[in-house]
Write a protein that holds these residues in place. Sequence first.
Motif, mmCIF file in Angstrom:
data_model
loop_
_atom_site.group_PDB
_atom_site.id
_atom_site.type_symbol
_atom_site.label_atom_id
_atom_site.label_comp_id
_atom_site.label_asym_id
_atom_site.label_seq_id
_atom_site.Cartn_x
_atom_site.Cartn_y
_atom_site.Cartn_z
ATOM 1 N N LEU B 8 0.837 -1.208 0.000
ATOM 2 C CA LEU B 8 0.000 0.000 0.000
ATOM 3 C C LEU B 8 0.868 1.253 0.000
ATOM 4 O O LEU B 8 1.765 1.395 0.830
ATOM 5 C CB LEU B 8 -0.909 0.021 1.236
ATOM 6 C CG LEU B 8 -1.818 -1.190 1.459
ATOM 7 C CD1 LEU B 8 -2.594 -1.028 2.767
ATOM 8 C CD2 LEU B 8 -2.780 -1.377 0.287
ATOM 9 N N TRP B 10 0.229 4.794 0.789
ATOM 10 C CA TRP B 10 -0.908 5.455 1.456
ATOM 11 C C TRP B 10 -0.482 6.850 1.907
ATOM 12 O O TRP B 10 0.123 7.019 2.956
ATOM 13 C CB TRP B 10 -1.363 4.607 2.643
ATOM 14 C CG TRP B 10 -2.768 4.867 3.097
ATOM 15 C CD1 TRP B 10 -3.519 5.976 2.879
ATOM 16 C CD2 TRP B 10 -3.595 3.974 3.849
ATOM 17 N NE1 TRP B 10 -4.762 5.844 3.443
ATOM 18 C CE2 TRP B 10 -4.848 4.617 4.051
ATOM 19 C CE3 TRP B 10 -3.426 2.702 4.376
ATOM 20 C CZ2 TRP B 10 -5.898 4.017 4.756
ATOM 21 C CZ3 TRP B 10 -4.478 2.122 5.090
ATOM 22 C CH2 TRP B 10 -5.706 2.775 5.271
ATOM 23 N N LEU B 15 -4.644 6.644 -1.925
ATOM 24 C CA LEU B 15 -4.243 5.317 -1.440
ATOM 25 C C LEU B 15 -4.144 4.401 -2.656
ATOM 26 O O LEU B 15 -5.130 4.201 -3.363
ATOM 27 C CB LEU B 15 -5.312 4.803 -0.460
ATOM 28 C CG LEU B 15 -5.345 3.310 -0.115
ATOM 29 C CD1 LEU B 15 -4.001 2.833 0.429
ATOM 30 C CD2 LEU B 15 -6.449 3.029 0.924
ATOM 31 N N VAL B 81 0.419 7.265 6.180
ATOM 32 C CA VAL B 81 -0.330 6.365 7.055
ATOM 33 C C VAL B 81 0.439 6.107 8.357
ATOM 34 O O VAL B 81 -0.168 5.814 9.385
ATOM 35 C CB VAL B 81 -0.626 5.035 6.312
ATOM 36 C CG1 VAL B 81 0.654 4.276 6.000
ATOM 37 C CG2 VAL B 81 -1.600 4.180 7.093
#
Lengths: 319, 319
Positions: B8, B10, B15, B81
Amino acid sequence: MQAQLIALDWGTSSLRAYKLGPAGVVLEQRSLAFGIMHLPSEPRDIAGVRCSDGFELAFDAACGDWLDAQPGLAVIACGMVGSAQGWSEAAYRNTPVDVASLGQALHTVRSVRGVDVHIVPGVIEQVGLPNVMRGEETQVLGVLQDLGAEVLIGLPGSHSKWVEVVDGCITHFDTFMTGELFAVLSKHSILGRTQKVSEQFQGAAFDRGVQVARSADGQRGVLSTLFSARTLGLTAELTPEQQPDYLSGLLIGHELAGLPTGARDLPIILVGAAPLCARYQRALALCGFARVSLAQEATERGLWQLALAAGLTQPSLEA
Amino acid sequence: MQAQLIALDWGTSSLRAYKLGPAGVVLEQRSLAFGIMHLPSEPRDIAGVRCSDGFELAFDAACGDWLDAQPGLAVIACGMVGSAQGWSEAAYRNTPVDVASLGQALHTVRSVRGVDVHIVPGVIEQVGLPNVMRGEETQVLGVLQDLGAEVLIGLPGSHSKWVEVVDGCITHFDTFMTGELFAVLSKHSILGRTQKVSEQFQGAAFDRGVQVARSADGQRGVLSTLFSARTLGLTAELTPEQQPDYLSGLLIGHELAGLPTGARDLPIILVGAAPLCARYQRALALCGFARVSLAQEATERGLWQLALAAGLTQPSLEA
């Protein structure tokens, strides 16, 4: 005391009116919110004519009663009132300019009451990158009495001007967008998000910003040092209250680093709002500029000198 | 082909999710608008639990079906994140860092479905002015294969990063607030008022901006040259359509002027969105940087390398 001249300092956001007596002494002054971007719009009778033009309305509000009392008074004005968005455009004059040449280049607009308003042209420099000013030229010319042959005049603000004067002549100037950059970064960028505005001036943080600008890091340029206003917060070296003054010192420090070589050897005169001039004075001292002084009443003195050069008024015998 | 890893990317505004197969090949990818500042809020059942946490909801939207299909898949994530405003804070690691040290420092948050998400920490440099990055470290580590001992990696963006890598180790980096400054000046300063956005790239104006930044005028700093984006319009040397790209070239030129001495001798790799990298490539060429190339798929490759270093997945034998 009999008035000799009405002098208007008419900028983007405000309009200051001065009634000047013999030798340019200020007899009365007013400050109105009627800058060229904030003109009144309520129609009104002026000299028997129904009038809705914002410039006419603002002019009348500023000095209509002075003109009623003394109809023959000459009127001179400087600032953005002479720009393309102003009352009537006074084309820029090329550097070099002095009081005599600028005084002979006033641009006239006739008001509805039959009075001529003499507008000081702005100044343009077209050697290298072009540069312009409107209003600052008048302030510069207002502080030149009793100065040496070469001086550097700083006018801090949204668009700070640094003006080189040789033998009474404006020979060169630069514009630094320091004040506007500070405002947009504080209001609209990531730097503003962690800032907390403090009532109290954070001197140590301001000084640190100035020092960073003149350090080896600073020589890489302001684009590179700006992010430190955030990261020094992340590392708890700056509190949220210190961050605005750190950024202020950083930007002013970078501005001073961009002054012409040789500036350090010139006497420097600062013209502008006292709190801002105090910041610059502090930063100049940190950067080793020794000969710095402040000027007062630059605009009204400049308008008086220009009106004299234009023959709009007479030097007082008893001055 | 069997998936081996969910990776990911993010960030603040988006995202991106990658399903990676053997040797890190991308099997499937998705882009969602669920950056950490734009999380979903509609409560939903996840693994039988009623859930209203935005991070959980976004995570499920990004890769819930992949995990349903293959429950044992490892998950790795990089970017904001892991910030204080993110799902769970992954404390910054000090420079120098490499794939091995960063891979061993992943920070884990357990999702409501019982899956561990392994978050790559950001990197901090505390020598001189502090500097931080989150996400870019992963991109840098993703492009290091087959490179020489010393490279400089540029990641243009809102906050451009320039990262020095020696023998696979991130040793130093700088941040330039070029992209954000361009945005706030265009949107909120006087420079934006005369700009007109053009569909077409104004190459000559862009080049002129770069040249001004590297001229003698440019050495006085960006605070001093910025105003030329307005005055060159006043003197009809730039059309309104040319002013945005002039400003872009000017700022990028000042950024490049702030690169470390010695940068000119290093191979440079650019990582980022293609149109922006094209601007930087053009500016670098104008400034005499000869060894410039572009990297692709930096994030997914970096996440794969870090997952390998962390033992979350295995190098493929057939790769």
